[in-house]
Design an enzyme around this catalytic site. Structure first.
Site, PDB file in Angstrom:
ATOM      1  N   GLY A  45       0.845  -1.183   0.000  1.00 40.61           N
ATOM      2  CA  GLY A  45       0.000   0.000   0.000  1.00 40.61           C
ATOM      3  C   GLY A  45       0.882   1.234   0.000  1.00 40.61           C
ATOM      4  O   GLY A  45       1.994   1.204   0.544  1.00 40.61           O
ATOM      5  N   GLN A  50       3.229  10.013   0.936  1.00 41.39           N
ATOM      6  CA  GLN A  50       4.484   9.269   1.092  1.00 41.39           C
ATOM      7  C   GLN A  50       5.433   9.485  -0.091  1.00 41.39           C
ATOM      8  O   GLN A  50       6.597   9.124  -0.024  1.00 41.39           O
ATOM      9  CB  GLN A  50       4.207   7.765   1.240  1.00 41.39           C
ATOM     10  CG  GLN A  50       3.462   7.420   2.520  1.00 41.39           C
ATOM     11  CD  GLN A  50       3.260   5.922   2.624  1.00 41.39           C
ATOM     12  OE1 GLN A  50       2.324   5.382   2.057  1.00 41.39           O
ATOM     13  NE2 GLN A  50       4.155   5.247   3.329  1.00 41.39           N
ATOM     14  N   CYS A  93       5.285   0.356   7.941  1.00 41.12           N
ATOM     15  CA  CYS A  93       4.992   1.457   7.011  1.00 41.12           C
ATOM     16  C   CYS A  93       6.271   1.820   6.281  1.00 41.12           C
ATOM     17  O   CYS A  93       7.327   1.920   6.895  1.00 41.12           O
ATOM     18  CB  CYS A  93       4.471   2.654   7.806  1.00 41.12           C
ATOM     19  SG  CYS A  93       4.169   4.119   6.803  1.00 41.12           S
ATOM     20  N   LEU A  94       6.165   2.022   4.970  1.00 41.14           N
ATOM     21  CA  LEU A  94       7.350   2.398   4.191  1.00 41.14           C
ATOM     22  C   LEU A  94       7.968   3.703   4.690  1.00 41.14           C
ATOM     23  O   LEU A  94       9.159   3.922   4.513  1.00 41.14           O
ATOM     24  CB  LEU A  94       6.984   2.521   2.707  1.00 41.14           C
ATOM     25  CG  LEU A  94       6.665   1.205   1.999  1.00 41.14           C
ATOM     26  CD1 LEU A  94       6.074   1.473   0.616  1.00 41.14           C
ATOM     27  CD2 LEU A  94       7.908   0.331   1.879  1.00 41.14           C
ATOM     28  N   HIS A 135      -5.009   2.175   7.041  1.00 40.88           N
ATOM     29  CA  HIS A 135      -3.638   2.676   7.207  1.00 40.88           C
ATOM     30  C   HIS A 135      -3.332   3.736   6.142  1.00 40.88           C
ATOM     31  O   HIS A 135      -2.797   4.807   6.456  1.00 40.88           O
ATOM     32  CB  HIS A 135      -2.657   1.502   7.115  1.00 40.88           C
ATOM     33  CG  HIS A 135      -1.223   1.890   7.207  1.00 40.88           C
ATOM     34  ND1 HIS A 135      -0.389   1.486   8.230  1.00 40.88           N
ATOM     35  CD2 HIS A 135      -0.447   2.645   6.390  1.00 40.88           C
ATOM     36  CE1 HIS A 135       0.823   1.990   8.030  1.00 40.88           C
ATOM     37  NE2 HIS A 135       0.815   2.690   6.922  1.00 40.88           N
ATOM     38  N   GLU A 136      -3.688   3.438   4.881  1.00 39.48           N
ATOM     39  CA  GLU A 136      -3.398   4.388   3.793  1.00 39.48           C
ATOM     40  C   GLU A 136      -4.260   5.642   3.925  1.00 39.48           C
ATOM     41  O   GLU A 136      -3.790   6.761   3.689  1.00 39.48           O
ATOM     42  CB  GLU A 136      -3.613   3.739   2.419  1.00 39.48           C
ATOM     43  CG  GLU A 136      -2.788   2.483   2.161  1.00 39.48           C
ATOM     44  CD  GLU A 136      -1.320   2.634   2.488  1.00 39.48           C
ATOM     45  OE1 GLU A 136      -0.772   3.752   2.383  1.00 39.48           O
ATOM     46  OE2 GLU A 136      -0.709   1.610   2.868  1.00 39.48           O
ATOM     47  N   HIS A 139      -2.866   8.147   6.164  1.00 42.44           N
ATOM     48  CA  HIS A 139      -1.824   9.006   5.583  1.00 42.44           C
ATOM     49  C   HIS A 139      -2.431  10.265   4.965  1.00 42.44           C
ATOM     50  O   HIS A 139      -1.815  11.326   4.977  1.00 42.44           O
ATOM     51  CB  HIS A 139      -1.040   8.256   4.494  1.00 42.44           C
ATOM     52  CG  HIS A 139       0.041   7.361   5.024  1.00 42.44           C
ATOM     53  ND1 HIS A 139       1.121   7.826   5.745  1.00 42.44           N
ATOM     54  CD2 HIS A 139       0.227   6.024   4.910  1.00 42.44           C
ATOM     55  CE1 HIS A 139       1.918   6.813   6.059  1.00 42.44           C
ATOM     56  NE2 HIS A 139       1.397   5.700   5.567  1.00 42.44           N
TER      57      HIS A 139
HETATM   58 NI    NI Z   1       2.217   3.756   5.731  1.00 42.36          NI
END
Ligand code: NI
Length: 179
Positions: A45, A50, A93-94, A135-136, A139
């Protein structure tokens, strides 16, 4: 084209996101680049902030986990129901390399959004896909998964978060399916 993934401490992760007025070629290009960036990092995701874009867009592809049907694009999403039951899962998370923590989230949600063709879609989603979407979506709302943790847990993470903010921990492709 690969985008640079923005990590903890970057202002863009806490900046308000704007609605996308028109799904044009520029947006389609951003979406393609986001998929390329997400696959290169082995994520499942990725949200626009991000990759340094303050727009209401995120992408998901759970096919590495053999769940769901592959590429999904969520434009101008709105989660309008959070279900009553909840479950726990260890998220990554990235934008928070090396950090993994148990997060409690509602099991089911209802979400309205547009797809890449501009269709308005309204669906109920449960279980793992619902978690990834939340989660996304967070963001887009300037929220990171660590914001959901207890203050004790957060204080234990402080050193690591500061290291990420100083650029001492970099994003690396991992086999953990980061979000
Ligand atoms: Ni994330």
């Amino acid at each position: 084209m690969l985008y640079e993934i923005q990590t903890y401490g970057k202002e863009v992760l806490r900046r308000k996101t704007e609605k996308i007025p028109e799904i044009d070629n520029a947006i389609r290009k951003v979406v393609n680049n986001m998929f390329e960036t997400m696959y290169a990092a082995e994520g499942i995701g990725l949200a626009a902030p991000q990759v340094d874009k303050s727009i209401r867009l995120f992408i998901v592809d759970l096919s590495p986990l053999e769940e769901d049907e592959g590429k999904r694009v969520f434009i101008n999403p709105e989660i309008y129901v959070y279900g009553g039951e909840s479950d726990e899962y260890e998220e990554g998370c990235l934008s928070l390399p090396t950090v993994r923590e148990i997060v409690t989230r509602p099991t089911c949600i209802k979400i309205r959004y547009q797809n890449l063709d501009g269709d308005h879609i309204d669906e109920e989603v449960c279980e793992f896909l619902a978690r990834v979407i939340q989660h996304e979506y967070d963001h887009l709302e300037q929220t990171l998964f660590t914001d959901h943790l207890s203050s004790l847990k957060r204080s234990l993470l402080k050193k690591t978060l500061n290291k990420i903010a100083r650029g001492e921990i970099e994003v690396e492709a991992s086999e953990n399916f980061e979000l």
